[in-house]
Design an enzyme around this catalytic site. Structure first.
Site, PDB file in Angstrom:
ATOM      1  N   PRO A 137       0.829  -1.214   0.000  1.00  0.00           N
ATOM      2  CA  PRO A 137       0.000   0.000   0.000  1.00  0.00           C
ATOM      3  C   PRO A 137       0.858   1.257   0.000  1.00  0.00           C
ATOM      4  CG  PRO A 137      -0.705  -1.557   1.703  1.00  0.00           C
ATOM      5  CD  PRO A 137       0.612  -2.049   1.197  1.00  0.00           C
ATOM      6  N   GLY A 139       2.737   4.494   1.182  1.00  0.00           N
ATOM      7  CA  GLY A 139       3.265   4.959   2.457  1.00  0.00           C
ATOM      8  C   GLY A 139       3.904   3.900   3.326  1.00  0.00           C
ATOM      9  N   THR A 140       4.080   2.673   2.810  1.00  0.00           N
ATOM     10  CA  THR A 140       4.638   1.598   3.637  1.00  0.00           C
ATOM     11  C   THR A 140       6.155   1.533   3.583  1.00  0.00           C
ATOM     12  OG1 THR A 140       4.212   0.079   1.797  1.00  0.00           O
ATOM     13  CG2 THR A 140       2.585   0.164   3.567  1.00  0.00           C
ATOM     14  N   GLY A 141       6.796   2.321   2.735  1.00  0.00           N
ATOM     15  CA  GLY A 141       8.248   2.382   2.744  1.00  0.00           C
ATOM     16  C   GLY A 141       8.925   1.665   1.592  1.00  0.00           C
ATOM     17  N   THR A 143       9.845   2.937  -1.486  1.00  0.00           N
ATOM     18  CA  THR A 143      10.927   3.783  -1.986  1.00  0.00           C
ATOM     19  C   THR A 143      12.012   3.968  -0.931  1.00  0.00           C
ATOM     20  OG1 THR A 143       9.291   4.947  -3.347  1.00  0.00           O
ATOM     21  CG2 THR A 143      11.436   5.998  -3.059  1.00  0.00           C
ATOM     22  N   GLU A 359     -24.017   8.765  20.880  1.00  0.00           N
ATOM     23  CA  GLU A 359     -22.713   8.203  21.255  1.00  0.00           C
ATOM     24  C   GLU A 359     -22.817   7.341  22.501  1.00  0.00           C
ATOM     25  OE1 GLU A 359     -20.424   8.364  19.199  1.00  0.00           O
ATOM     26  OE2 GLU A 359     -21.335   9.898  17.922  1.00  0.00           O
ATOM     27  N   ASP A 434     -22.989   4.825  10.121  1.00  0.00           N
ATOM     28  CA  ASP A 434     -23.174   3.561  10.840  1.00  0.00           C
ATOM     29  C   ASP A 434     -23.872   2.540   9.956  1.00  0.00           C
ATOM     30  OD1 ASP A 434     -22.129   4.887  13.011  1.00  0.00           O
ATOM     31  OD2 ASP A 434     -24.091   5.491  13.760  1.00  0.00           O
TER      32      ASP A 434
END
Length: 585
Positions: A137, A139-141, A143, A359, A434
């Protein structure tokens, strides 16, 4: 000038300017030999007129010829590779700067070791993979892992993006591929890193309206260079993408990309290690527990965690603190996931009363649901698009979910709507998100997970979401219309059953519902332990009472992560908030 002694005044001198003829006459009288060289007046006139013209022409030649050389060089460089050769700089990244992807790091580290000592692997007849595809996915590193390889390897490292190959001119992409591999052969052994390879490696002959000839030519050139008739050893290709499903099958076969390394979202320990790396550049407070923050960020990628640490530092600086405390980290986590608090969105008494009951209904049903996760906090402070939120504390990272727990999640999602009906005798648009989440979970349980007693353990239908590839123009229905009706009936039955369970549970604990709602109206935010105290004891216990109370034994476990179960959208107009339910796939 000299001074006259008699008069005391300056002596006067007279200067006579003689002509050339007089000078020659005097010299002849004295017997002095001399020679007169006549001057050509026309030569000086020609030079004085030509020098400005020569200067102007030289300036024009310099300007126009320089531009023509640059233009000619640019035209000839269209087919040249734009790959950058990375050198070992001062701010290089190594494997010590990478965390949370230990398995992927081990596999790519094997490639670096092979380049350093190839005989260690070749003596047994083995060969290094020609290509490695990093999949995961955003942003997982991926590069970052490639940068670490460049920092660790003592070989040339070429870096290029997939979009750098394709231009508006036909044939440029294929020419750049050939030129890139030609440079790599001159520097072999070396590594070529192609970021976002899906820009050039998409499946051929697909898509509505025909293919893209230029991209296909570029892909063909890449396939031939990676494993064609005339290939050489010593060039390792590392590519990164978050869309492996759109890549051409010929690109993924062994011999081209021999390995596909999954760079997934970090686990609990991985998140803690990533937070430690990013926290080195900020000043942390002594009581800041990174383990707690790691437990509170399930589903966060490495980029999300880096942003969290930066936001925490900014929040601490804004309030004038000398160090980043735990409260800054938690506020930054909530801000990154759900947006910042919107206290400017003022609610009138009626809306505040309705939101508090909504809530409170979620909190009570989730706290009493079977196999439910512990509550973290309940708030009616608007944040992002939500007017309120009920957050849970998963005790660990979960990769599978049981049927009983999923049914409890459905009950919890229906708790807000059920509380509105009980307390206000009306229902609002606040349960929009919901209902969306509950319907999705119920349909997944019936159609894909085989958790319906009526339809049995069977999967119904294959979802083909990549319509732009032309693989499926219409959804492929693998079941009849009668089965589709049964599916709709079963999904409706599960949702109605969850709603009825929530209604019955809240009716049984109606006094607790009123108590939690009134406390929310008074305090706006309640801790998870406060809600549990109100449900079990009817009041909020002190810290000493919690430690000695039999209903609340002292906890020996560390705090678990925060997970938002629900976000309540604004009543008017209906706004679809971000999907904050646990990841179910």
């Amino acid at each position: 000038m000299d001074i006259d002694e008699k008069t005391g005044q300056h002596k006067k001198f007279r200067v006579f300017v003689a002509s050339a003829e007089d000078v020659q006459k005097k010299l002849a009288e004295k017997g002095i030999a001399f020679e007169v060289v006549p001057q050509n007046p026309y030569l000086w006139q020609i030079l004085s007129g030509a020098i400005p013209f020569i200067l102007v022409m030289a300036l024009l030649y310099f300007l126009f010829m320089r531009q023509m050389r640059i233009a000619g060089k640019g035209a000839m460089s269209f087919g040249k590779s734009r790959a950058k050769l990375l050198s070992r700089g001062k701010n290089r990244i190594t494997f010590s700067d990478v965390a949370g992807v230990e398995e992927a790091e081990e596999e790519v580290q094997e490639i670096v070791e092979f380049l350093k000592d190839p005989k260690r692997y070749q003596k047994l007849g083995g060969r290094i993979p020609k290509g490695v595809l990093l999949v995961g996915p955003p942003g997982t590193g991926k590069t970052l892992l490639a940068k670490a390889i460049a920092g660790e390897a003592n070989v040339p490292f070429f870096s290029i993006s997939g979009s750098d190959f394709v231009e508006m001119f036909v044939g440029v992409g294929a020419s750049r591929v050939r030129d890139m591999f030609e440079q790599a052969r001159k520097n072999a052994p070396c590594i070529i890193f192609i970021d976002e390879i899906d820009a050039v490696g998409r499946s051929r002959f697909s898509g509505i309206g025909g293919g893209h000839d230029e991209r296909e030519q570029t892909l063909n050139a890449l396939l031939v260079e990676m494993d064609g008739f005339d290939t050489q050893e010593g060039i390792i290709i590392i590519a990164a993408t978050n869309r492996p499903d759109v890549l051409d099958n010929a690109l993924l076969r062994p011999g081209r990309f021999d390995r596909q390394i999954v760079v997934d979202l970090p686990s609990l320990d991985g998140r803690e290690a990533i937070l430690k790396i990013h926290s080195k550049r900020i000043k942390l407070g002594k009581e800041t527990d990174l383990r707690r923050i790691a437990r509170g960020t399930p589903g966060f990628s490495g980029a999300d965690l880096s942003n969290l640490v930066n936001e925490a530092a900014l929040l601490a600086a804004r309030r004038g603190a000398e160090a980043v405390e735990l409260q800054d980290m938690e506020e930054a986590r909530d801000k990154v996931r759900w947006g910042r608090e919107r206290r400017s969105r003022l609610l009138d008494d009626q809306e505040k009363h309705l939101t508090a009951y909504h809530e409170a209904g979620h909190a009570i049903v989730l706290a009493l649901a079977e196999e439910g996760e512990p509550l973290h906090k309940v708030t009616i402070i608007p944040r992002g698009q939500a007017l309120g939120a009920t957050m849970q504390l998963p005790e660990k990272d979960r990769y599978t979910e049981g049927r009983r727990k999923l049914l409890g999640m459905l009950d919890g999602l229906m708790g807000g709507r059920a509380a509105e009906e009980l307390a206000c005798s009306d229902i609002t648009t606040g349960a929009q998100n919901d209902l969306k989440q509950a319907t999705r979970i119920a349909r997944l349980m019936v159609c894909e997970w085989g958790m319906s007693a009526e339809l049995g353990p069977q999967s119904f239908g294959s979802r083909e979401e990549l319509l732009f590839l032309g693989r499926e123009v219409s959804r492929n229905q693998e079941y009849s219309e009668a089965t589709a009706q049964k599916i709709d009936v079963e999904v409706n039955r599960m949702l109605r059953q969850a709603y009825n369970n929530a209604i019955d549970l809240l009716r049984t604990h109606r006094d607790k519902l009123d108590l939690v709602a009134s406390m929310l109206i008074e305090r706006e935010t309640l801790d998870g332990e406060d809600v549990v105290d109100l449900i079990k004891h009817g009041r909020i216990l002190s810290e000493a009472e919690r430690g000695n109370s039999p209903g609340n034994p002292p906890s020996t476990q560390e705090p678990a992560p925060v997970e938002q179960q629900e976000e309540k959208s604004a009543p008017v107009p209906p706004v679809i908030g971000p999907d904050a339910s646990p990841s179910l796939a």
